[in-house]
Design a protein around this motif. Structure first.
Motif, PDB file in Angstrom:
ATOM      1  N   LEU A  57      65.252  -6.028   4.324  1.00  0.00           N
ATOM      2  CA  LEU A  57      64.576  -6.097   3.038  1.00  0.00           C
ATOM      3  C   LEU A  57      64.596  -7.498   2.431  1.00  0.00           C
ATOM      4  N   THR A  82      63.846 -11.375   1.600  1.00  0.00           N
ATOM      5  CA  THR A  82      62.647 -12.203   1.466  1.00  0.00           C
ATOM      6  C   THR A  82      62.927 -13.634   1.932  1.00  0.00           C
ATOM      7  N   LYS A  84      60.025  -4.455   9.714  1.00  0.00           N
ATOM      8  CA  LYS A  84      59.979  -3.429   8.666  1.00  0.00           C
ATOM      9  C   LYS A  84      59.179  -2.212   9.119  1.00  0.00           C
ATOM     10  N   SER A 123      58.932  -2.971   0.527  1.00  0.00           N
ATOM     11  CA  SER A 123      59.123  -4.283   1.134  1.00  0.00           C
ATOM     12  C   SER A 123      57.925  -4.653   2.020  1.00  0.00           C
TER      13      SER A 123
END
Length: 155
Positions: free
Chosen positions: A41, A43, A123, A142
């Motif tokens: 998750l 960034t 993901k 996400s």
């Protein structure tokens, strides 16, 4: 005879104990699993990607169309159950595979596309495997954030 019975009881108790400890490990995620979920998750990729001297990177039309298709899927697909999330993951994976197959980009634009794309691939893969509705919801959000960030870096 008593020694044999005692030995059988001890071995049975040990086997049952081992099976119970295995089940406990399945229930409580390890540090590595928790770290993988946190990384998934993350960034961090946004810190790694670069613009083209302050401008967006040029991409091929197939890539942009694929991203737009992913955005449509994310908006349209109901995700009320784990099966819905898995179906969404399968659809996103199909589009991603087409984008990768039809990519004609080269050089720095291609390298930066991969910085954006790699976390998205991870993901989608995780979404297809999860059986936890709360986790699936977090992964989906996400993915949405990742897909929508495309227009920040590419045109």
């Amino acid at each position: 005879m008593k020694k044999s019975i005692t030995l059988i009881i001890l071995i049975s108790a040990l086997v049952i104990s081992c099976k119970n400890s295995e089940k406990q490990e399945d229930i409580i995620p390890s540090k590595e699993v928790l770290q993988e979920q946190t990384d998934l998750l993350s960034t961090q990729w946004m810190n790694d990607i670069q613009l083209n001297n302050g401008s967006k990177w040029e991409t091929n039309i197939e890539t942009t169309e694929g991203v737009e298709k992913m955005q449509e899927l994310l908006k349209a697909q109901s995700t009320a159950s784990i099966d819905d999330y898995h179906q969404l993951a399968n659809q996103l994976n199909e589009v991603k595979n087409k984008v990768v197959k039809e990519c004609t980009m080269k050089g720095a634009s291609h390298d930066n596309l991969h910085i954006w794309l790699y976390p998205l691939i991870e993901k989608v893969s995780a979404l297809s495997k999860t059986n936890d509705i709360d986790e699936a919801s977090k992964i989906k959000q996400s993915i949405i954030d990742n897909v929508n960030a495309y227009t920040t870096y590419f045109q």
